[in-house]
Enzyme design. Structure first.
Site, PDB file in Angstrom:
ATOM      1  N   LYS A  19      -3.900   3.483  -2.255  1.00  0.00           N
ATOM      2  CA  LYS A  19      -5.092   4.296  -2.489  1.00  0.00           C
ATOM      3  C   LYS A  19      -4.871   5.668  -1.903  1.00  0.00           C
ATOM      4  O   LYS A  19      -4.198   5.820  -0.908  1.00  0.00           O
ATOM      5  CB  LYS A  19      -6.319   3.722  -1.788  1.00  0.00           C
ATOM      6  CG  LYS A  19      -6.372   2.269  -1.772  1.00  0.00           C
ATOM      7  CD  LYS A  19      -7.432   1.791  -0.812  1.00  0.00           C
ATOM      8  CE  LYS A  19      -7.391   0.282  -0.798  1.00  0.00           C
ATOM      9  NZ  LYS A  19      -7.704  -0.365   0.398  1.00  0.00           N
ATOM     10  N   MET A  75      -7.713   8.834   9.449  1.00  0.00           N
ATOM     11  CA  MET A  75      -8.376   9.277   8.212  1.00  0.00           C
ATOM     12  C   MET A  75      -9.328  10.442   8.470  1.00  0.00           C
ATOM     13  O   MET A  75     -10.381  10.535   7.844  1.00  0.00           O
ATOM     14  CB  MET A  75      -9.170   8.118   7.571  1.00  0.00           C
ATOM     15  CG  MET A  75      -8.303   6.970   7.142  1.00  0.00           C
ATOM     16  SD  MET A  75      -9.271   5.534   6.604  1.00  0.00           S
ATOM     17  CE  MET A  75      -9.742   4.824   8.160  1.00  0.00           C
ATOM     18  N   ASP A  89       0.822  -1.212   0.000  1.00  0.00           N
ATOM     19  CA  ASP A  89       0.000   0.000   0.000  1.00  0.00           C
ATOM     20  C   ASP A  89       0.851   1.255   0.000  1.00  0.00           C
ATOM     21  O   ASP A  89       2.034   1.216   0.265  1.00  0.00           O
ATOM     22  CB  ASP A  89      -0.847   0.033   1.274  1.00  0.00           C
ATOM     23  CG  ASP A  89      -2.022  -0.913   1.207  1.00  0.00           C
ATOM     24  OD1 ASP A  89      -2.349  -1.368   0.107  1.00  0.00           O
ATOM     25  OD2 ASP A  89      -2.595  -1.178   2.268  1.00  0.00           O
TER      26      ASP A  89
HETATM   27  N1  SAH Z   1      -3.629   0.089   9.189  1.00  0.00           N
HETATM   28  C1  SAH Z   1      -3.121   1.421   9.503  1.00  0.00           C
HETATM   29  C2  SAH Z   1      -4.164   2.496   9.292  1.00  0.00           C
HETATM   30  C3  SAH Z   1      -4.624   2.685   7.876  1.00  0.00           C
HETATM   31  S1  SAH Z   1      -5.832   3.956   7.729  1.00  0.00           S
HETATM   32  C4  SAH Z   1      -2.583   1.425  10.929  1.00  0.00           C
HETATM   33  O1  SAH Z   1      -2.817   0.481  11.695  1.00  0.00           O
HETATM   34  O2  SAH Z   1      -1.904   2.389  11.275  1.00  0.00           O
HETATM   35  C5  SAH Z   1      -4.861   5.332   7.170  1.00  0.00           C
HETATM   36  C6  SAH Z   1      -4.748   6.401   8.241  1.00  0.00           C
HETATM   37  O3  SAH Z   1      -3.841   6.007   9.246  1.00  0.00           O
HETATM   38  C7  SAH Z   1      -4.191   7.716   7.731  1.00  0.00           C
HETATM   39  O4  SAH Z   1      -5.197   8.510   7.142  1.00  0.00           O
HETATM   40  C8  SAH Z   1      -3.698   8.347   9.024  1.00  0.00           C
HETATM   41  O5  SAH Z   1      -4.760   8.888   9.770  1.00  0.00           O
HETATM   42  C9  SAH Z   1      -3.182   7.133   9.767  1.00  0.00           C
HETATM   43  N2  SAH Z   1      -1.719   6.941   9.604  1.00  0.00           N
HETATM   44  C10 SAH Z   1      -1.100   5.842   9.153  1.00  0.00           C
HETATM   45  N3  SAH Z   1       0.239   5.994   9.188  1.00  0.00           N
HETATM   46  C11 SAH Z   1       0.464   7.225   9.681  1.00  0.00           C
HETATM   47  C12 SAH Z   1       1.641   7.979   9.962  1.00  0.00           C
HETATM   48  N4  SAH Z   1       2.866   7.483   9.754  1.00  0.00           N
HETATM   49  N5  SAH Z   1       1.498   9.224  10.458  1.00  0.00           N
HETATM   50  C13 SAH Z   1       0.274   9.750  10.693  1.00  0.00           C
HETATM   51  N6  SAH Z   1      -0.869   9.081  10.443  1.00  0.00           N
HETATM   52  C14 SAH Z   1      -0.787   7.827   9.950  1.00  0.00           C
END
Ligand code: SAH
Length: 273
Positions: A76, A190, A54
């Site tokens: 995405k 998100m 991803d």
């Molecule tokens: N599976 C992922 C989340 C995916 S949803 C997890 O467990 O972290 C995607 C959202 O995750 C983004 O819109 C943001 O809000 C958050 N996110 C993921 N990585 C991030 C990062 N390094 N810094 C800030 N927000 C992050």
């Protein structure tokens, strides 16, 4: 120079992270810093013949893949799915059925807002076995690297991870009344595009508008930015600094518990001399 070799033979020899031909490893890569990979994740990464990944998987982590691992990018952008989820599911199963060792690499944890459950379910229904490997989810990795404890005795007795992603009808149908207690930390994933709505709803449901809050952009990565403010100032901070995804929103009294400053090195709290 410090020796970082892992020299515990028991740990190295007892690994169950063996990816066989025709299987999938559903692996969380954490929030970006490659040092936050688990050993189990690293072992699966090293065995990948095909990698389906991803947008949130950092380049430093992709660099750990075997040079000949075939790569499929299925990332995405919000509301702009470059590869629809059903096509990703099919690709995973198709590659496994070709007899490949398939790595499905996702940002954070695959089972936290990651659709990992849907992918595992689809694979199993098509007779393909899946190894499951957690990753450090953004809420945990990013807040810690920003110097924000998610819970703190006497300040926050719990925390809630919640999506700020709008439903197809353009509505944010969230259990607002359950989010107003000051004894919990709330982390929105998100939520950057719906932030004005989130802040408005929380205040309408009784959350004090001066509740400490923070935005963490690209947490744990070299580009990490942490902006601290209050529930009623976050939307302006987004506009002022032109903050984009991936960003986490953290709301609660823990935000300024350890420091009100931006850490000069993510993940390092320096004592005042
Ligand atoms: N599976 C992922 C989340 C995916 S949803 C997890 O467990 O972290 C995607 C959202 O995750 C983004 O819109 C943001 O809000 C958050 N996110 C993921 N990585 C991030 C990062 N390094 N810094 C800030 N927000 C992050």
């Amino acid at each position: 120079m410090t020796d970082f070799t892992i020299n515990n033979e028991n740990l190295l020899n007892s690994s169950k992270a063996i990816l066989n031909a025709g299987e999938i490893a559903l692996v969380g890569s954490g929030p970006g810093d490659p040092e936050l990979l688990t050993l189990r994740a690293l072992r699966f990464i090293q065995q990948a013949e095909v990698t389906i990944y991803d947008r949130l998987v950092s380049q430093e982590i992709l660099d750990l893949l075997p040079a000949d691992s075939e790569k499929f990018y299925v990332g995405k952008k919000q509301a702009n799915h470059s590869v629809p989820q059903d096509k990703i599911n099919e690709l995973l199963v198709e590659q496994a059925k070709l007899g490949k060792k398939v790595l499905r690499l996702k940002g954070g944890d695959p089972f936290v807002f990651g659709r990992g459950g849907e992918e595992a379910d689809f694979a199993l229904k098509h007779g393909v076995s899946c190894h499951l490997c957690p990753g450090i989810t953004a809420a945990s990795g990013c807040t810690t690297y920003a110097g924000i404890p998610l819970t703190h005795r006497g300040v926050a007795q719990g925390c809630t991870f919640i999506t700020g992603h709008m439903e197809n009808d353009g509505e944010l149908n969230l259990p607002w009344d359950s989010l107003t207690s000051n004894a919990q930390t709330i982390v929105f994933y998100m939520g950057i595009n719906t932030l004005p709505k989130i802040a408005k709803k929380l205040v309408e449901h009784g959350k004090p508008s001066d509740t400490p809050a923070a935005l963490i952009y690209k947490g744990t990565q070299p580009q990490q930015q942490v902006h601290r403010g209050q529930l009623n100032t976050l939307a302006d901070i987004v506009t002022q600094h032109n903050i984009k995804p991936p960003t986490l929103i953290v709301i609660g009294n823990v935000v300024n518990q350890l420091t009100e400053k931006q850490l000069s090195t993510p993940g390092f709290l320096e004592a005042e001399s």
